[in-house]
Design an enzyme around this catalytic site. Structure first.
Site, mmCIF file in Angstrom:
data_model
loop_
_atom_site.group_PDB
_atom_site.id
_atom_site.type_symbol
_atom_site.label_atom_id
_atom_site.label_comp_id
_atom_site.label_asym_id
_atom_site.label_seq_id
_atom_site.Cartn_x
_atom_site.Cartn_y
_atom_site.Cartn_z
ATOM 1 N N CYS A 111 66.310 27.878 -38.881
ATOM 2 C CA CYS A 111 65.004 27.174 -38.760
ATOM 3 C C CYS A 111 64.413 26.410 -39.825
ATOM 4 O O CYS A 111 63.284 26.033 -39.589
ATOM 5 C CB CYS A 111 64.063 28.229 -37.948
ATOM 6 S SG CYS A 111 64.810 29.206 -36.796
ATOM 7 N N HIS A 248 57.099 25.839 -38.590
ATOM 8 C CA HIS A 248 57.958 26.198 -37.652
ATOM 9 C C HIS A 248 57.431 27.089 -36.310
ATOM 10 O O HIS A 248 56.419 27.884 -36.678
ATOM 11 C CB HIS A 248 59.241 26.917 -38.308
ATOM 12 C CG HIS A 248 60.004 27.447 -37.372
ATOM 13 N ND1 HIS A 248 60.638 27.101 -36.332
ATOM 14 C CD2 HIS A 248 60.580 28.888 -37.219
ATOM 15 C CE1 HIS A 248 61.457 27.290 -35.720
ATOM 16 N NE2 HIS A 248 61.415 28.770 -35.975
ATOM 17 N N ASN A 278 60.646 27.834 -29.380
ATOM 18 C CA ASN A 278 61.171 27.822 -30.648
ATOM 19 C C ASN A 278 62.625 27.094 -30.564
ATOM 20 O O ASN A 278 63.527 27.284 -29.905
ATOM 21 C CB ASN A 278 61.367 29.412 -31.036
ATOM 22 C CG ASN A 278 62.145 29.372 -32.419
ATOM 23 O OD1 ASN A 278 62.586 28.476 -33.188
ATOM 24 N ND2 ASN A 278 62.072 30.314 -33.241
HETATM 25 N N1 COA Z 1 60.042 40.412 -20.626
HETATM 26 C C1 COA Z 1 59.585 41.505 -20.480
HETATM 27 N N2 COA Z 1 59.568 42.526 -21.218
HETATM 28 C C2 COA Z 1 60.388 42.239 -22.346
HETATM 29 C C3 COA Z 1 61.015 41.256 -22.644
HETATM 30 C C4 COA Z 1 60.817 40.030 -21.606
HETATM 31 N N3 COA Z 1 61.395 38.831 -21.813
HETATM 32 N N4 COA Z 1 61.644 41.397 -23.691
HETATM 33 C C5 COA Z 1 61.599 42.774 -24.206
HETATM 34 N N5 COA Z 1 60.785 43.264 -23.237
HETATM 35 C C6 COA Z 1 60.237 44.548 -23.358
HETATM 36 C C7 COA Z 1 61.118 45.625 -24.247
HETATM 37 O O1 COA Z 1 62.401 45.786 -23.300
HETATM 38 C C8 COA Z 1 60.501 46.870 -24.551
HETATM 39 O O2 COA Z 1 60.391 47.382 -23.398
HETATM 40 P P1 COA Z 1 60.314 49.117 -23.602
HETATM 41 O O3 COA Z 1 59.128 49.326 -24.406
HETATM 42 O O4 COA Z 1 60.226 49.365 -22.353
HETATM 43 O O5 COA Z 1 61.650 49.341 -24.386
HETATM 44 C C9 COA Z 1 59.056 46.050 -24.577
HETATM 45 O O6 COA Z 1 59.122 44.930 -23.849
HETATM 46 C C10 COA Z 1 58.632 45.850 -25.899
HETATM 47 O O7 COA Z 1 59.677 45.357 -26.761
HETATM 48 P P2 COA Z 1 59.638 45.019 -28.097
HETATM 49 O O8 COA Z 1 60.655 44.197 -28.679
HETATM 50 O O9 COA Z 1 59.199 46.146 -28.988
HETATM 51 O O10 COA Z 1 58.128 43.784 -28.298
HETATM 52 P P3 COA Z 1 57.470 43.270 -29.264
HETATM 53 O O11 COA Z 1 55.979 43.435 -29.115
HETATM 54 O O12 COA Z 1 58.102 43.433 -30.621
HETATM 55 O O13 COA Z 1 57.676 41.564 -29.226
HETATM 56 C C11 COA Z 1 58.958 39.647 -29.853
HETATM 57 C C12 COA Z 1 58.979 41.119 -29.193
HETATM 58 C C13 COA Z 1 60.207 39.032 -29.908
HETATM 59 C C14 COA Z 1 58.082 38.793 -28.926
HETATM 60 C C15 COA Z 1 58.321 40.006 -31.143
HETATM 61 O O14 COA Z 1 58.978 40.744 -32.036
HETATM 62 C C16 COA Z 1 58.462 38.609 -31.955
HETATM 63 O O15 COA Z 1 57.849 37.783 -31.722
HETATM 64 N N6 COA Z 1 59.149 38.714 -33.181
HETATM 65 C C17 COA Z 1 59.451 37.463 -33.949
HETATM 66 C C18 COA Z 1 60.467 36.668 -33.457
HETATM 67 C C19 COA Z 1 60.514 35.280 -33.983
HETATM 68 O O16 COA Z 1 59.738 34.713 -33.949
HETATM 69 N N7 COA Z 1 61.992 34.917 -34.023
HETATM 70 C C20 COA Z 1 62.383 33.605 -34.440
HETATM 71 C C21 COA Z 1 61.985 33.648 -36.110
HETATM 72 S S1 COA Z 1 62.723 31.989 -36.561
#
Ligand code: COA
Length: 323
Positions: A111, A248, A278
């Site tokens: 990225c 980004h 993204n």
């Molecule tokens: N739809 C519905 N539920 C979803 C889901 C989706 N697309 N993806 C995950 N879940 C669920 C998970 O299974 C989990 O369920 P559980 O509690 O029953 O186990 C719950 O949502 C929470 O998951 P979690 O991974 O803890 O969510 P989070 O609040 O950390 O959010 C991201 C996840 C990916 C949005 C967040 O971590 C994030 O934005 N991280 C940065 C990622 C990024 O920007 N990457 C690229 C950088 S270049």
């Protein structure tokens, strides 16, 4: 010799896939995706390829800059999703636009790819041997997604952004910072082919992107503000002097956290992630091109740019706009 950005271009696939569309094929919802990420839709490639989108973005940037293919002597594409292992996407673009005198190669900084390409182009231009560079960030990330992994696949999209930078007596790339942390590489990774020779049993399974979202989030909100502050200070400026922060486009919550840490209004953080998702290396140049075409970029404005992601890698820069 300095660097001046003189034109931008971008290209997105025709097909738009909304969060509601995704909720029909996997267990997710518009509410979950948009509240956690700010993403509402993304463009996904059907007939488009990384090279075809790069070429279209390049042609638009050349037109915007008033530059012909014959003038381009350097082409760098930042990508993790080139169509071929070889030739490089940059060589495919070179052939498509007829930039017969250009040196062309790809780089992989995920990225941060466009930002690394900008810095490499700056170094080439500083030598005095190169005059006009075409830099591109381009991805077809949808082919690297595991579409059964809802926590990752809903975040990403496809597209390409490009810019023309030219050697100039007065430098408008005021400062730059970049870094890498390979020790944390596994938090956002996508394996390539495994070994394939008579000595090993080859896995025929395809590999996809896997991500520890919370670790990536922590990395972004701690590293990016520090890098931006360092760059802005090196440019002899303060955060108040910056007109726009073009970051980004990974997640709205990352942008909000960076704005908060820098004590800057979120209004200075334009977004494209709502309609693009993204797009890794393509995010920064696509957003810059959208702003350029909307007439938001005025001569003399100070624009802070930042990329961050797989590697782990990060980079920031301060540009004085003078296109
Ligand atoms: N739809 C519905 N539920 C979803 C889901 C989706 N697309 N993806 C995950 N879940 C669920 C998970 O299974 C989990 O369920 P559980 O509690 O029953 O186990 C719950 O949502 C929470 O998951 P979690 O991974 O803890 O969510 P989070 O609040 O950390 O959010 C991201 C996840 C990916 C949005 C967040 O971590 C994030 O934005 N991280 C940065 C990622 C990024 O920007 N990457 C690229 C950088 S270049």
């Amino acid at each position: 010799m300095g660097t001046r950005m003189i034109g931008t271009g971008s290209s997105l696939p025709k097909a738009v896939v909304t969060n509601d569309d995704l909720s029909k094929i996997m267990d997710t919802s518009d509410e979950w995706i948009s509240s956690r990420t700010g993403i509402r839709e993304r463009h996904l490639a059907k007939e488009e390829t990384t090279a075809s989108m790069s070429t279209e973005a390049a042609r638009r940037a050349m037109e915007n800059a008033g530059v012909t293919a014959q003038e381009i002597d350097l082409i760098i594409v930042g990508t993790v999703s080139a169509d071929h292992v070889t030739p490089a996407c940059a060589c495919e673009v070179q052939a498509a636009i007829g930039a017969v005198d250009a040196v062309a190669f790809d780089i992989n900084a995920a990225c941060s790819g466009f930002m690394f390409a900008l810095n490499i182009a700056h170094a080439y231009l500083q030598t005095g041997f190169y005059k006009t560079a075409l830099i591109i960030g381009a991805e077809t990330l949808s082919k690297l997604m595991d579409w059964s992994d809802r926590s990752t696949c809903v975040l990403f999209g496809d597209g390409a952004g490009a810019a023309i930078v030219r050697a100039d007596d007065r430098n408008r790339l005021l400062a730059f910072d970049q870094g890498s942390d390979g020790i944390k590489g596994s938090v956002l990774a996508c394996p390539n082919r495994s070994n394939n020779n008579p000595l090993v049993e080859t896995s025929k399974e395809l590999s996809y992107v896997h991500m520890d979202g919370q670790e990536v989030y922590k990395f972004a909100v701690t590293t990016v503000p520090v890098s931006l502050q360092r760059t802005i200070q090196a440019a002899g400026l303060t955060v108040e002097d910056i007109d726009y922060f073009v970051l980004h486009q990974a997640n709205i919550r990352i942008l909000q956290a960076v704005a908060k840490r820098l004590k800057v209004s979120e209004d200075k953080f334009p977004i494209s992630l709502d309609h693009c998702g993204n797009i890794s290396a393509a995010s920064v140049p696509i957003l810059l091109d959208e702003m350029n075409r909307q007439g938001l970029l005025k001569s003399g404005m100070k624009i802070a740019l930042a990329g961050f992601g797989g590697g782990l890698t990060w980079a920031s820069a301060v540009l004085e706009w003078d296109a």
